[in-house]
Design an enzyme around this catalytic site. Structure first.
Site, PDB file in Angstrom:
ATOM      1  N   GLU A  23      41.170  25.877  -7.656  1.00 49.57           N
ATOM      2  CA  GLU A  23      41.643  25.924  -6.264  1.00 49.57           C
ATOM      3  C   GLU A  23      42.317  24.607  -5.872  1.00 49.57           C
ATOM      4  O   GLU A  23      43.217  24.586  -5.053  1.00 49.57           O
ATOM      5  CB  GLU A  23      40.466  26.186  -5.311  1.00 49.57           C
ATOM      6  N   ASP A  27      41.035  40.577  -4.070  1.00 51.42           N
ATOM      7  CA  ASP A  27      40.224  39.519  -4.689  1.00 51.42           C
ATOM      8  C   ASP A  27      39.611  38.707  -3.556  1.00 51.42           C
ATOM      9  O   ASP A  27      40.014  38.834  -2.395  1.00 51.42           O
ATOM     10  CB  ASP A  27      41.112  38.623  -5.573  1.00 51.42           C
ATOM     11  N   SER A  28      38.662  37.863  -3.909  1.00 53.73           N
ATOM     12  CA  SER A  28      38.084  36.977  -2.905  1.00 53.73           C
ATOM     13  C   SER A  28      39.096  35.930  -2.438  1.00 53.73           C
ATOM     14  O   SER A  28      38.873  35.274  -1.428  1.00 53.73           O
ATOM     15  CB  SER A  28      36.858  36.281  -3.492  1.00 53.73           C
ATOM     16  N   CYS A  55      38.799  40.958  -8.547  1.00 53.00           N
ATOM     17  CA  CYS A  55      37.745  39.935  -8.546  1.00 53.00           C
ATOM     18  C   CYS A  55      36.630  40.346  -9.512  1.00 53.00           C
ATOM     19  O   CYS A  55      36.068  41.447  -9.381  1.00 53.00           O
ATOM     20  CB  CYS A  55      37.205  39.816  -7.129  1.00 53.00           C
ATOM     21  N   HIS A  94      39.775  32.768 -11.801  1.00 50.80           N
ATOM     22  CA  HIS A  94      40.323  31.410 -11.769  1.00 50.80           C
ATOM     23  C   HIS A  94      40.398  30.755 -13.143  1.00 50.80           C
ATOM     24  O   HIS A  94      41.110  29.771 -13.317  1.00 50.80           O
ATOM     25  CB  HIS A  94      39.467  30.527 -10.857  1.00 50.80           C
ATOM     26  N   CYS A 148      36.289  35.373 -14.930  1.00 49.29           N
ATOM     27  CA  CYS A 148      36.514  34.967 -13.535  1.00 49.29           C
ATOM     28  C   CYS A 148      38.017  34.786 -13.354  1.00 49.29           C
ATOM     29  O   CYS A 148      38.689  34.238 -14.247  1.00 49.29           O
ATOM     30  CB  CYS A 148      35.781  33.651 -13.252  1.00 49.29           C
TER      31      CYS A 148
HETATM   32  N1  DGL Z   1      37.402  35.905  -7.762  1.00 45.41           N
HETATM   33  C1  DGL Z   1      36.127  35.430  -8.227  1.00 45.41           C
HETATM   34  C2  DGL Z   1      35.800  36.073  -9.578  1.00 45.41           C
HETATM   35  O1  DGL Z   1      36.673  36.491 -10.305  1.00 45.41           O
HETATM   36  C3  DGL Z   1      36.099  33.924  -8.352  1.00 45.41           C
HETATM   37  C4  DGL Z   1      36.096  33.198  -7.041  1.00 45.41           C
HETATM   38  C5  DGL Z   1      34.889  33.514  -6.192  1.00 45.41           C
HETATM   39  O2  DGL Z   1      33.764  33.074  -6.499  1.00 45.41           O
HETATM   40  O3  DGL Z   1      35.076  34.233  -5.219  1.00 45.41           O
HETATM   41  O4  DGL Z   1      34.646  36.156  -9.915  1.00 45.41           O
END
Ligand code: DGL
Length: 289
Positions: A163, A20-21, A83, A198, A196
């Protein structure tokens, strides 16, 4: 891919690579581990380059390929792109580049979950800017339910709130109203897909703002099912007897990864257990962990 490589080694015993990011994908990892408790997982959070959701297509693809390359160098039997943004933008590129390694994302499972629960096909996807722009959720939903009315809304501030651990209270509520009130009042979705990583952290606030008539779904549980299917089909499932191991990698800030990540994984993470890796130095792969 069969469960043994040409040297006779067992592919089945390799970990599942997840990236993931950042720490948000730990919500997906949590569901994967619950569904597949005997599997080992190797999770990479590209915390140095978070967020992906505001970046260009080229950057997201480049970052995703680098993250996947690192996991593949470590030895994994398949890849889960946890992600949503990377799944929406780069899944095909990853599948092409790493074939025959199986690579799955979270968009198709998220669309499946949304289509399953929606009563009358009015489905709203909330996600990052790049995920919305890419239209992958919209296409995946319409493929399953051509009669659906799909709405999509970028809600990037939810990432920052999650976050910061500000997942409830007046600020989170105000932001949720600001993003969603008009959509809810004018377009009347019966389902909200949390597209997403988050956003499940804000579920209580989103539920309060959307009201009881609107179903909230995310892709974690359906991704776990899709992964289980994939492992079964490829005879790659590791059914025990020992509980699986988890290894955590991050590209920046192990302390922050541990602190914020604990909330997403729903279990304590110690900073010492998070190995720092550099995706820019792939010619010297990180030591086996
Ligand atoms: N992990 C990203 C997503 O699920 C969210 C956070 C980001 O923008 O990197 O889209």
């Amino acid at each position: 891919m069969s469960a043994s490589d040409s040297s006779g080694g067992s592919i089945r015993g390799l970990p599942i690579g997840v990236f993931d990011s950042g720490v948000g994908g730990l919500t997906v990892l949590d569901a994967l581990r619950r569904r597949l408790p005997c599997e080992d997982f190797l999770y990479l959070g590209d915390t140095a380059r978070l967020p992906y959701g505001t970046k260009s297509r080229d950057s997201i693809t480049q970052y995703s390929v680098q993250a996947a390359e690192l996991l593949v160098q470590q030895g994994v039997k398949c890849l889960v792109v946890a992600c949503n943004t990377a799944s929406a933008v780069a899944l095909e590129a990853l599948q092409d580049q790493f074939r025959p390694l199986p690579v799955i994302g979270v968009v198709e499972p998220g669309a499946e979950a949304g289509c399953k629960v929606s009563r009358d096909g009015r489905i709203a996807v909330i996600a990052t800017e790049s995920t919305v722009r890419e239209g992958a959720y919209q296409r995946a939903i319409l493929r399953r339910r051509p009669d659906a009315i799909v709405m999509a809304k970028a809600c990037p501030l939810f990432v920052a709130l999650a976050e910061e651990g500000m997942t409830d209270g007046p600020i989170a509520e105000a932001v949720a109203h600001w993003y969603l009130d008009e959509l809810l009042a004018k377009q009347h979705p019966d389902t909200l897909v949390l597209g997403c990583t988050h956003f499940p952290a804000l579920a209580v606030v989103l539920r309060a703002v959307a009201g009881p008539e609107v179903a909230l779904v995310d892709s974690a549980a359906t991704t776990a099912l899709a992964l289980e299917r994939l492992l079964l089909d490829g005879t790659l499932l590791n059914a025990g007897p020992k509980p699986g191991r988890l290894q955590l990698l991050a590209t920046d800030g192990p302390e922050r990864f541990a602190r914020v990540g604990s909330l997403f994984l729903h279990e304590p993470i110690s900073a010492d257990s998070v190995r720092l890796v550099d995706l820019g130095a792939r010619e010297t792969p990180c030591a086996k962990v």
